[in-house]
Motif scaffolding. Structure first.
Motif, PDB file in Angstrom:
ATOM      1  N   UNK A 239       0.835  -1.198   0.000  1.00 38.46           N
ATOM      2  CA  UNK A 239       0.000   0.000   0.000  1.00 38.46           C
ATOM      3  C   UNK A 239       0.873   1.251   0.000  1.00 38.46           C
ATOM      4  N   UNK A 240       0.592   2.170  -0.934  1.00 38.69           N
ATOM      5  CA  UNK A 240       1.288   3.453  -0.950  1.00 38.69           C
ATOM      6  C   UNK A 240       0.640   4.375   0.083  1.00 38.69           C
ATOM      7  N   UNK A 252       5.692  -3.581   4.938  1.00 39.03           N
ATOM      8  CA  UNK A 252       5.263  -4.976   4.967  1.00 39.03           C
ATOM      9  C   UNK A 252       4.164  -5.227   3.939  1.00 39.03           C
ATOM     10  N   UNK A 253       4.182  -6.392   3.302  1.00 34.98           N
ATOM     11  CA  UNK A 253       3.121  -6.720   2.335  1.00 34.98           C
ATOM     12  C   UNK A 253       1.763  -6.781   3.011  1.00 34.98           C
ATOM     13  N   UNK A 254       0.729  -6.514   2.237  1.00 35.74           N
ATOM     14  CA  UNK A 254      -0.640  -6.641   2.722  1.00 35.74           C
ATOM     15  C   UNK A 254      -0.947  -8.119   2.942  1.00 35.74           C
ATOM     16  N   UNK A 265     -10.445  -2.151   3.959  1.00 35.54           N
ATOM     17  CA  UNK A 265      -9.565  -1.909   5.105  1.00 35.54           C
ATOM     18  C   UNK A 265      -8.267  -2.674   4.883  1.00 35.54           C
ATOM     19  N   UNK A 266      -7.321  -2.055   4.160  1.00 32.41           N
ATOM     20  CA  UNK A 266      -6.090  -2.725   3.768  1.00 32.41           C
ATOM     21  C   UNK A 266      -5.148  -2.866   4.956  1.00 32.41           C
ATOM     22  N   UNK A 267      -4.822  -4.096   5.318  1.00 28.75           N
ATOM     23  CA  UNK A 267      -3.890  -4.352   6.412  1.00 28.75           C
ATOM     24  C   UNK A 267      -2.468  -4.292   5.919  1.00 28.75           C
ATOM     25  N   UNK A 268      -1.542  -3.860   6.729  1.00 30.82           N
ATOM     26  CA  UNK A 268      -0.124  -3.848   6.379  1.00 30.82           C
ATOM     27  C   UNK A 268       0.648  -4.859   7.209  1.00 30.82           C
ATOM     28  N   UNK A 269      -0.067  -5.864   7.731  1.00 27.64           N
ATOM     29  CA  UNK A 269       0.634  -6.920   8.432  1.00 27.64           C
ATOM     30  C   UNK A 269       1.383  -7.772   7.439  1.00 27.64           C
ATOM     31  N   UNK A 270       2.510  -8.317   7.844  1.00 25.48           N
ATOM     32  CA  UNK A 270       3.304  -9.134   6.942  1.00 25.48           C
ATOM     33  C   UNK A 270       2.633 -10.480   6.742  1.00 25.48           C
TER      34      UNK A 270
END
Length: 271
Positions: A239-240, A252-254, A265-270
């Motif tokens: 996510x930018x 970290x990848x979504x 609701x885009x998560x940025x958890x690896x």
């Protein structure tokens, strides 16, 4: 190596079919694409070779009064127009950038931050494209104040002629005002009946960066496509974000596994 794109049917075709479109120079957004200057307009090939050129290019025929030499001005104008027409109509290219966080490029090429930025492994991509067309070349664009120069080169007996490094000097040259793009180009010459959609190995596409303004429906379409394609399951999705006035890619990848359908609701958890 990065490629900005709006969320569109062409993007979905790229992801589903694994093809890159090599567009014509005349379709690019810089009106000076394909233009060049001739360094020495006094240099001329033999009259016989010029006559042969005119004979073979019927749309560029310019009659010469019998017994007189060709005019250097007319020759270079005619031959340069022919070369420019060839470059613009027959050569195809596809564009990339060194960077993924340029505000203007996200605005111009990724639908005002509603699109994506594709992440490619440069070497894997070129290798896979060369398996189809070995003459596809990758080059870094140079930026200059002036149009590029070419020189007329003749054979030893003056029976043939060409402009020097026309593809490299012209196709990989842009005005200094475009230097913020830090551009790479893949290019080749296509015959009139050759397809310009060139297959590539989707393994060379390693990730996708999501624009910060992407529509929720588009995002979920993309997630659905990745989840249900064995050719795309290796992809990392990022996510930018916009922090302190600067665009940044999430570290970290979504985590696609926790994203529910129709949930932006885009998560940025690896992963």
């Amino acid at each position: 190596m990065y490629k900005y794109s709006p969320f569109s049917a062409n993007l979905l075709k790229t992801l589903i079919k694994g093809e890159l479109w090599f567009g014509k120079i005349e379709d690019l957004n810089d009106p000076y694409e394909g233009e060049f200057q001739i360094r020495d307009t006094s240099k001329m090939p033999s009259n016989e070779s010029i006559d042969e050129f005119y004979k073979n290019q019927s749309s560029f025929i310019i009659p010469r009064p019998k017994g007189q030499n060709h005019s250097p001005h007319i020759f270079h104008k005619t031959f340069s127009d022919f070369v420019k027409n060839t470059l613009r109509s027959q050569f195809g290219l596809t564009c990339f950038s060194k960077k993924n966080n340029d505000v203007l490029m996200w605005s111009h090429y990724a639908d005002s931050h509603k699109g994506v930025c594709l992440i490619f492994d440069q070497h894997k991509l070129l290798k896979s494209l060369n398996s189809i067309y070995p003459d596809i070349k990758l080059g870094e664009v140079e930026y200059n104040e002036e149009l590029p120069y070419v020189d007329l080169i003749t054979s030893g007996d003056n029976s043939s002629f060409r402009y020097s490094d026309r593809e490299k000097n012209v196709l990989l040259n842009k005005n200094i005002k475009w230097d913020y793009e830090e551009e790479y180009r893949l290019y080749r010459r296509f015959e009139n009946d050759q397809r310009r959609s060139v297959p590539f190995d989707l393994k060379s596409l390693t990730g996708i960066i999501i624009g910060q303004r992407m529509d929720s429906e588009d995002f979920n379409t993309l997630v659905h496509l990745i989840r249900n394609s064995t050719n795309l399951e290796h992809l990392n999705l990022y996510k930018m974000t916009f922090k302190s006035g600067v665009l940044e890619v999430g570290k970290n990848p979504i985590h696609l596994g926790i994203i529910k359908d129709l949930d932006i609701n885009i998560s940025t958890q690896s992963k």
